[in-house]
Design a protein around this motif. Structure first.
Motif, PDB file in Angstrom:
ATOM      1  N   PHE A  41       0.709  -1.177   0.325  1.00 30.59           N
ATOM      2  CA  PHE A  41       0.191   0.009   0.035  1.00 30.59           C
ATOM      3  C   PHE A  41       0.975   1.298  -0.539  1.00 30.59           C
ATOM      4  N   SER A  42       1.708   1.208   0.597  1.00 34.22           N
ATOM      5  CA  SER A  42       2.717   2.500   0.911  1.00 34.22           C
ATOM      6  C   SER A  42       3.530   2.778  -0.609  1.00 34.22           C
ATOM      7  N   LEU A  43       3.696   1.804  -1.619  1.00 37.02           N
ATOM      8  CA  LEU A  43       3.669   2.128  -2.978  1.00 37.02           C
ATOM      9  C   LEU A  43       3.164   2.339  -3.434  1.00 37.02           C
ATOM     10  N   LEU A  44       2.019   1.652  -3.468  1.00 32.97           N
ATOM     11  CA  LEU A  44       1.431   2.509  -4.267  1.00 32.97           C
ATOM     12  C   LEU A  44       0.537   3.564  -4.194  1.00 32.97           C
ATOM     13  N   VAL A  45       0.563   4.282  -2.673  1.00 31.18           N
ATOM     14  CA  VAL A  45       0.547   5.411  -2.584  1.00 31.18           C
ATOM     15  C   VAL A  45       1.669   6.164  -2.647  1.00 31.18           C
ATOM     16  N   ILE A  46       2.936   6.209  -2.966  1.00 31.45           N
ATOM     17  CA  ILE A  46       3.967   6.471  -3.229  1.00 31.45           C
ATOM     18  C   ILE A  46       4.312   6.970  -5.240  1.00 31.45           C
ATOM     19  N   SER A  47       3.205   5.599  -5.889  1.00 33.95           N
ATOM     20  CA  SER A  47       3.125   6.243  -6.786  1.00 33.95           C
ATOM     21  C   SER A  47       1.875   7.023  -7.775  1.00 33.95           C
ATOM     22  N   SER A  48       1.024   7.174  -6.757  1.00 32.44           N
ATOM     23  CA  SER A  48       0.026   7.913  -6.466  1.00 32.44           C
ATOM     24  C   SER A  48       0.727   8.957  -6.541  1.00 32.44           C
ATOM     25  N   ASP A  88     -11.993  25.738 -11.884  1.00 27.39           N
ATOM     26  CA  ASP A  88     -12.680  26.879 -10.867  1.00 27.39           C
ATOM     27  C   ASP A  88     -12.296  26.664  -9.920  1.00 27.39           C
ATOM     28  N   LEU A  89     -11.950  25.387  -8.621  1.00 33.31           N
ATOM     29  CA  LEU A  89     -10.626  25.658  -7.903  1.00 33.31           C
ATOM     30  C   LEU A  89      -9.377  25.473  -7.910  1.00 33.31           C
ATOM     31  N   ASN A  90      -9.356  26.550  -8.922  1.00 29.71           N
ATOM     32  CA  ASN A  90      -7.998  27.512  -9.208  1.00 29.71           C
ATOM     33  C   ASN A  90      -7.288  28.753  -8.560  1.00 29.71           C
ATOM     34  N   GLU A  91      -8.612  28.951  -8.499  1.00 30.69           N
ATOM     35  CA  GLU A  91      -8.609  30.133  -7.949  1.00 30.69           C
ATOM     36  C   GLU A  91      -9.066  30.474  -6.093  1.00 30.69           C
ATOM     37  N   ILE A  92      -9.180  29.138  -5.403  1.00 26.33           N
ATOM     38  CA  ILE A  92      -8.911  28.790  -4.062  1.00 26.33           C
ATOM     39  C   ILE A  92      -7.525  29.220  -3.872  1.00 26.33           C
ATOM     40  N   PRO A  93      -6.635  30.612  -2.971  1.00 24.80           N
ATOM     41  CA  PRO A  93      -5.674  30.386  -2.711  1.00 24.80           C
ATOM     42  C   PRO A  93      -4.971  29.631  -1.786  1.00 24.80           C
ATOM     43  N   TYR A  94      -4.097  28.654  -2.743  1.00 22.07           N
ATOM     44  CA  TYR A  94      -3.017  27.780  -1.081  1.00 22.07           C
ATOM     45  C   TYR A  94      -3.941  26.584  -1.509  1.00 22.07           C
ATOM     46  N   LEU A  95      -4.836  26.282  -2.829  1.00 20.72           N
ATOM     47  CA  LEU A  95      -5.522  25.146  -2.813  1.00 20.72           C
ATOM     48  C   LEU A  95      -4.412  24.212  -2.128  1.00 20.72           C
ATOM     49  N   ASP A  96      -3.483  24.195  -3.781  1.00 23.02           N
ATOM     50  CA  ASP A  96      -2.006  23.028  -3.841  1.00 23.02           C
ATOM     51  C   ASP A  96      -1.746  23.020  -2.780  1.00 23.02           C
ATOM     52  N   LYS A  97      -1.197  24.090  -1.438  1.00 25.58           N
ATOM     53  CA  LYS A  97      -0.222  23.670  -0.579  1.00 25.58           C
ATOM     54  C   LYS A  97      -1.362  22.250   0.670  1.00 25.58           C
ATOM     55  N   VAL A  98      -2.796  22.541   0.449  1.00 29.68           N
ATOM     56  CA  VAL A  98      -3.439  21.235   1.077  1.00 29.68           C
ATOM     57  C   VAL A  98      -2.998  20.486   0.420  1.00 29.68           C
ATOM     58  N   VAL A  99      -3.578  20.290  -0.284  1.00 30.01           N
ATOM     59  CA  VAL A  99      -3.374  19.227  -1.509  1.00 30.01           C
ATOM     60  C   VAL A  99      -1.592  18.672  -1.036  1.00 30.01           C
ATOM     61  N   HIS A 100      -1.077  18.995  -1.058  1.00 28.82           N
ATOM     62  CA  HIS A 100       0.153  18.964  -0.882  1.00 28.82           C
ATOM     63  C   HIS A 100       0.602  18.494   0.893  1.00 28.82           C
ATOM     64  N   VAL A 101      -0.421  18.842   1.631  1.00 32.55           N
ATOM     65  CA  VAL A 101      -0.165  18.385   2.773  1.00 32.55           C
ATOM     66  C   VAL A 101      -0.568  16.514   2.865  1.00 32.55           C
ATOM     67  N   CYS A 102      -2.227  17.259   2.841  1.00 29.09           N
ATOM     68  CA  CYS A 102      -2.911  15.675   2.578  1.00 29.09           C
ATOM     69  C   CYS A 102      -2.182  14.804   1.325  1.00 29.09           C
ATOM     70  N   MET A 103      -1.419  14.686   0.899  1.00 31.68           N
ATOM     71  CA  MET A 103      -0.528  13.468   0.078  1.00 31.68           C
ATOM     72  C   MET A 103       0.677  13.586   1.015  1.00 31.68           C
ATOM     73  N   TYR A 104       1.515  14.308   1.200  1.00 35.63           N
ATOM     74  CA  TYR A 104       2.183  13.254   2.476  1.00 35.63           C
ATOM     75  C   TYR A 104       2.061  13.089   3.740  1.00 35.63           C
TER      76      TYR A 104
END
Length: 132
Positions: A10-17, A30-46
């Motif tokens: 599962f870790s390898l699957l998550v790393i691949s994702s 339209d979600l690109n207009e939300i400021p720092y949404l990209d950073k929230v996604v990065h926090v969740c991924m890692y």
């Protein structure tokens, strides 16, 4: 190598994702207009990557004692170093994405949150032995 595939599937699957999500070209929405949404996604991924590495480490080392610092290295330090490599590759090897130091900070924050959550909340419930 096959041993790691069997022990950490599962870790390898998550790393691949995470690798896929780090290098694909996202569609414009339209979600690109939300400021720092990209950073929230990065926090969740890692946080997910770090948490999964921790969970599979604890699952694989239930029956015998293993040094807990191995989990800290594998669950916190490795994702942060991996994140730095991904950001450097995005900066120097892709034309449509650039590396961002705030992304690296968000990734490190996610790895820390995932590691601390599993260590403090989940580890006491599933790892009954007193490992050092």
């Amino acid at each position: 190598m096959l041993r790691y595939i069997k022990r950490y599937p599962f870790s390898l699957l998550v790393i691949s994702s995470v690798i896929y999500l780090s290098f694909f070209r996202p569609p414009s929405t339209d979600l690109n207009e939300i400021p720092y949404l990209d950073k929230v996604v990065h926090v969740c991924m890692y946080a997910g990557m770090s948490g999964m590495l921790w969970l599979e480490f604890l699952r694989n080392h239930r029956k015998f004692q293993a040094p807990l610092w191995h989990a800290w290295v594998g669950g916190l330090l490795c994702p942060v170093l991996f994140s730095g490599c991904v950001e450097l590759l995005q900066e120097y090897c892709t034309t449509y994405r650039g590396g961002d130091w705030l992304d690296l900070l968000a990734n490190a924050t996610g790895s820390l949150l995932g590691s601390v959550f599993v260590y403090l909340v989940i580890r006491p419930r599933i790892w009954k032995t007193n490992c050092r």
